[in-house]
Design a protein around this motif. Structure first.
Motif, PDB file in Angstrom:
ATOM      1  N   ALA A 177       0.833  -1.206   0.000  1.00 48.87           N
ATOM      2  CA  ALA A 177       0.000   0.000   0.000  1.00 48.87           C
ATOM      3  C   ALA A 177       0.866   1.254   0.000  1.00 48.87           C
ATOM      4  CB  ALA A 177      -0.935  -0.010   1.205  1.00 48.87           C
ATOM      5  N   LEU A 178       1.952   1.223   0.762  1.00 40.41           N
ATOM      6  CA  LEU A 178       2.882   2.348   0.771  1.00 40.41           C
ATOM      7  C   LEU A 178       3.562   2.484  -0.584  1.00 40.41           C
ATOM      8  CD1 LEU A 178       4.579   4.584   1.976  1.00 40.41           C
ATOM      9  CD2 LEU A 178       5.988   2.841   3.095  1.00 40.41           C
ATOM     10  N   ALA A 179       3.950   1.355  -1.159  1.00 42.69           N
ATOM     11  CA  ALA A 179       4.609   1.386  -2.462  1.00 42.69           C
ATOM     12  C   ALA A 179       3.721   2.030  -3.522  1.00 42.69           C
ATOM     13  CB  ALA A 179       4.996  -0.022  -2.882  1.00 42.69           C
ATOM     14  N   GLU A 180       2.426   1.773  -3.437  1.00 41.21           N
ATOM     15  CA  GLU A 180       1.497   2.312  -4.431  1.00 41.21           C
ATOM     16  C   GLU A 180       1.400   3.834  -4.366  1.00 41.21           C
ATOM     17  OE1 GLU A 180      -0.015   0.839  -6.969  1.00 41.21           O
ATOM     18  OE2 GLU A 180       1.145  -0.932  -6.411  1.00 41.21           O
ATOM     19  N   ARG A 181       1.819   4.429  -3.268  1.00 44.67           N
ATOM     20  CA  ARG A 181       1.800   5.886  -3.159  1.00 44.67           C
ATOM     21  C   ARG A 181       2.948   6.532  -3.933  1.00 44.67           C
ATOM     22  NH1 ARG A 181       0.579   7.946   2.871  1.00 44.67           N
ATOM     23  NH2 ARG A 181       0.656   9.876   1.690  1.00 44.67           N
ATOM     24  N   CYS A 182       3.908   5.734  -4.314  1.00 46.65           N
ATOM     25  CA  CYS A 182       5.081   6.262  -5.006  1.00 46.65           C
ATOM     26  C   CYS A 182       4.836   6.317  -6.520  1.00 46.65           C
ATOM     27  CB  CYS A 182       6.295   5.393  -4.708  1.00 46.65           C
ATOM     28  SG  CYS A 182       6.822   5.444  -2.973  1.00 46.65           S
ATOM     29  N   ASP A 183       5.612   7.155  -7.186  1.00 44.79           N
ATOM     30  CA  ASP A 183       5.495   7.286  -8.643  1.00 44.79           C
ATOM     31  C   ASP A 183       5.927   6.008  -9.349  1.00 44.79           C
ATOM     32  OD1 ASP A 183       4.809  10.035  -8.356  1.00 44.79           O
ATOM     33  OD2 ASP A 183       6.930  10.553  -8.194  1.00 44.79           O
ATOM     34  N   ARG A 184       6.779   5.241  -8.696  1.00 39.59           N
ATOM     35  CA  ARG A 184       7.404   4.099  -9.357  1.00 39.59           C
ATOM     36  C   ARG A 184       7.707   3.021  -8.324  1.00 39.59           C
ATOM     37  NH1 ARG A 184      13.196   5.161 -12.213  1.00 39.59           N
ATOM     38  NH2 ARG A 184      13.803   3.053 -12.839  1.00 39.59           N
ATOM     39  N   VAL A 185       7.579   1.770  -8.715  1.00 39.65           N
ATOM     40  CA  VAL A 185       7.874   0.639  -7.835  1.00 39.65           C
ATOM     41  C   VAL A 185       8.962  -0.210  -8.479  1.00 39.65           C
ATOM     42  CG1 VAL A 185       6.974  -1.419  -6.704  1.00 39.65           C
ATOM     43  CG2 VAL A 185       5.528   0.616  -6.919  1.00 39.65           C
ATOM     44  N   VAL A 186      10.045  -0.442  -7.724  1.00 41.06           N
ATOM     45  CA  VAL A 186      11.131  -1.297  -8.169  1.00 41.06           C
ATOM     46  C   VAL A 186      11.223  -2.469  -7.198  1.00 41.06           C
ATOM     47  CG1 VAL A 186      13.621  -1.482  -8.560  1.00 41.06           C
ATOM     48  CG2 VAL A 186      12.405   0.632  -9.181  1.00 41.06           C
ATOM     49  N   GLU A 187      11.102  -3.678  -7.716  1.00 41.57           N
ATOM     50  CA  GLU A 187      11.139  -4.871  -6.868  1.00 41.57           C
ATOM     51  C   GLU A 187      12.446  -5.625  -7.076  1.00 41.57           C
ATOM     52  OE1 GLU A 187       8.421  -8.801  -5.756  1.00 41.57           O
ATOM     53  OE2 GLU A 187       7.687  -7.296  -7.182  1.00 41.57           O
ATOM     54  N   LEU A 188      13.124  -5.930  -5.962  1.00 41.96           N
ATOM     55  CA  LEU A 188      14.377  -6.675  -6.012  1.00 41.96           C
ATOM     56  C   LEU A 188      14.151  -8.124  -5.602  1.00 41.96           C
ATOM     57  CD1 LEU A 188      15.623  -3.814  -6.214  1.00 41.96           C
ATOM     58  CD2 LEU A 188      17.425  -4.597  -4.688  1.00 41.96           C
ATOM     59  N   ALA A 189      14.921  -9.016  -6.203  1.00 43.09           N
ATOM     60  CA  ALA A 189      14.922 -10.434  -5.825  1.00 43.09           C
ATOM     61  C   ALA A 189      16.333 -10.964  -6.064  1.00 43.09           C
ATOM     62  CB  ALA A 189      13.913 -11.224  -6.635  1.00 43.09           C
ATOM     63  N   ASP A 190      16.920 -11.519  -5.022  1.00 44.16           N
ATOM     64  CA  ASP A 190      18.250 -12.122  -5.138  1.00 44.16           C
ATOM     65  C   ASP A 190      19.286 -11.160  -5.731  1.00 44.16           C
ATOM     66  OD1 ASP A 190      17.327 -14.582  -4.108  1.00 44.16           O
ATOM     67  OD2 ASP A 190      16.595 -15.140  -6.100  1.00 44.16           O
ATOM     68  N   GLY A 191      19.202  -9.885  -5.292  1.00 41.83           N
ATOM     69  CA  GLY A 191      20.204  -8.923  -5.714  1.00 41.83           C
ATOM     70  C   GLY A 191      20.063  -8.398  -7.122  1.00 41.83           C
ATOM     71  N   ARG A 192      18.912  -8.655  -7.739  1.00 39.10           N
ATOM     72  CA  ARG A 192      18.625  -8.178  -9.094  1.00 39.10           C
ATOM     73  C   ARG A 192      17.294  -7.473  -9.138  1.00 39.10           C
ATOM     74  NH1 ARG A 192      20.977 -13.269  -9.634  1.00 39.10           N
ATOM     75  NH2 ARG A 192      22.780 -13.381 -11.050  1.00 39.10           N
ATOM     76  N   ILE A 193      17.104  -6.595 -10.107  1.00 36.65           N
ATOM     77  CA  ILE A 193      15.796  -5.966 -10.300  1.00 36.65           C
ATOM     78  C   ILE A 193      14.883  -6.948 -11.010  1.00 36.65           C
ATOM     79  CG2 ILE A 193      14.533  -4.126 -11.461  1.00 36.65           C
ATOM     80  CD1 ILE A 193      16.873  -2.275 -10.903  1.00 36.65           C
ATOM     81  N   ALA A 194      13.830  -7.361 -10.307  1.00 40.66           N
ATOM     82  CA  ALA A 194      12.895  -8.321 -10.862  1.00 40.66           C
ATOM     83  C   ALA A 194      11.738  -7.640 -11.588  1.00 40.66           C
ATOM     84  CB  ALA A 194      12.342  -9.226  -9.757  1.00 40.66           C
ATOM     85  N   ARG A 195      11.408  -6.428 -11.125  1.00 40.93           N
ATOM     86  CA  ARG A 195      10.303  -5.673 -11.740  1.00 40.93           C
ATOM     87  C   ARG A 195      10.552  -4.203 -11.527  1.00 40.93           C
ATOM     88  NH1 ARG A 195       5.079  -3.647 -10.155  1.00 40.93           N
ATOM     89  NH2 ARG A 195       5.464  -4.296  -7.990  1.00 40.93           N
ATOM     90  N   ASP A 196      10.263  -3.407 -12.548  1.00 40.01           N
ATOM     91  CA  ASP A 196      10.417  -1.955 -12.464  1.00 40.01           C
ATOM     92  C   ASP A 196       9.269  -1.317 -13.225  1.00 40.01           C
ATOM     93  OD1 ASP A 196      11.137   0.706 -12.560  1.00 40.01           O
ATOM     94  OD2 ASP A 196      13.225   0.353 -13.085  1.00 40.01           O
ATOM     95  N   SER A 197       8.335  -0.700 -12.502  1.00 38.92           N
ATOM     96  CA  SER A 197       7.161  -0.117 -13.148  1.00 38.92           C
ATOM     97  C   SER A 197       7.516   1.100 -13.992  1.00 38.92           C
ATOM     98  CB  SER A 197       6.126   0.276 -12.095  1.00 38.92           C
ATOM     99  OG  SER A 197       6.583   1.362 -11.305  1.00 38.92           O
ATOM    100  N   GLY A 198       8.758   1.609 -13.844  1.00 42.13           N
ATOM    101  CA  GLY A 198       9.160   2.766 -14.601  1.00 42.13           C
ATOM    102  C   GLY A 198       9.843   2.440 -15.917  1.00 42.13           C
ATOM    103  N   VAL A 199       9.936   1.160 -16.249  1.00 41.56           N
ATOM    104  CA  VAL A 199      10.627   0.751 -17.479  1.00 41.56           C
ATOM    105  C   VAL A 199       9.629   0.163 -18.469  1.00 41.56           C
ATOM    106  CG1 VAL A 199      12.340  -0.820 -18.451  1.00 41.56           C
ATOM    107  CG2 VAL A 199      12.803   0.339 -16.303  1.00 41.56           C
TER     108      VAL A 199
END
Length: 231
Positions: free
Chosen positions: A209-231
C-alpha cells in the motif's frame, strides 16, 4: 541498460556488491541498473535478503560498490575516497531509518541543527526550528528523545533529513517501529515534506500500500531488479 539523461538524480549502471573475500565472498548485488529522475518518488520492494538495504547503502555512499558506476546528484561516488564520500553526502542526501537514530544527549532542536552546523550552514538553528515546526514539533524543540513518543522521534528524524534541503532522501522502513495509525501519519508527513522541498524520495518498504503511493515501484529479488514499473 537504461539510457540516462542529465536530470537523473540517481544514475546506477551495472552495480555489483560483494562482501567478504576469498571463499567467504558473497555476491549481494548483481549488475543493478537504476536511473531515477529528479523530484520523483520510488518504492523499493523485496523480501528480506533481496538486497534492498544494500542497494540503499551503495546509493547513499555508505557502502562502496564492488563494480559498476554510481552517480548521485552529480557526484561520481565510484571515484571518491571515504572522506570525499562523507562530504558528498552532506547537502545531497538525507536518510530516515526505522530506528530513528537520534542522539540521546541532544534535544530535538540540536539533533536537527548540529548536522547542518557541522556542514557549515550559518543559520542552522533557525532552519532547524522552522523545519521542526513544519513537522508539528514547534512546541517540543527542547525535549530529548526519551521524552518523545516514537512518532515524534520519527518526525524529528524527518526534519533532520530534510532541513538541509537535500536532492535525495532515503527512507528505510521508516514506519517499522510504529503502530499502524502512527505509521500512516508519518508517511503522510514524509510525502508532504518531500513534495514541499521537491526532493527525490526512495523508500524501502515491505508494504504494498505504501509502495502504491510512489510514482514508481522497483522490486528486487536475489540482488537483481525483478520488476520496475518505470521501465
Amino acid at each position: 541498460m537504461q539510457s540516462v539523461s542529465n536530470d537523473m538524480v540517481i544514475d546506477a549502471r551495472g552495480v555489483t556488491l560483494t562482501l567478504g573475500t576469498g571463499d567467504a565472498a558473497t555476491r549481494i548485488l548483481h549488475g543493478i541498473d537504476l536511473a531515477v529522475p529528479s523530484g520523483t518518488s520510488v518504492a523499493l520492494l523485496g523480501a528480506s535478503g533481496s538486497g534492498k538495504s544494500s542497494l540503499m547503502a551503495v546509493l547513499s555512499g555508505l557502502e562502496r560498490a564492488s563494480g559498476g558506476q554510481v552517480r548521485v546528484a552529480g557526484a561520481d561516488f565510484g571515484t571518491m575516497g571515504e572522506d570525499d564520500l562523507a562530504r558528498a553526502r552532506r547537502g545531497r542526501i538525507g536518510i530516515v531509518l526505522q530506528a530513528f537514530h537520534l542522539l540521546p544527549t541532544m534535544t530535538a532542536l540540536e539533533n536537527v541543527a548540529v548536522p547542518m552546523e557541522l556542514a557549515g550552514v550559518a543559520d542552522a538553528f533557525a532552519r532547524a526550528e522552522a523545519e521542526l515546526a513544519s513537522v508539528g514539533l514547534g512546541h517540543r524543540l527542547h525535549h530529548y528523545p526519551t521524552q518523545l513518543s516514537g512518532g515524534e522521534q520519527q518526525r524529528v528524524a524527518i526534519a533532520r533529513a530534510l532541513a538541509g534541503r537535500p536532492a535525495l532522501v532515503f527512507a528505510d522502513e521508516p514506519t517499522g517501529n510504529l503502530d499502524r495509525a502512527t505509521g500512516h501519519a508519518i508517511m503522510d508527513l514524509l510525502f508532504e515534506r518531500r513534495a514541499a522541498t521537491k526532493a527525490t524520495l526512495l523508500v524501502i518498504t515491505h508494504d504494498p500500500a505504501l509502495a502504491e503511493r510512489c510514482d514508481r515501484v522497483v522490486e528486487l529479488a536475489d540482488g537483481r531488479i525483478a520488476r520496475d514499473s518505470g521501465v
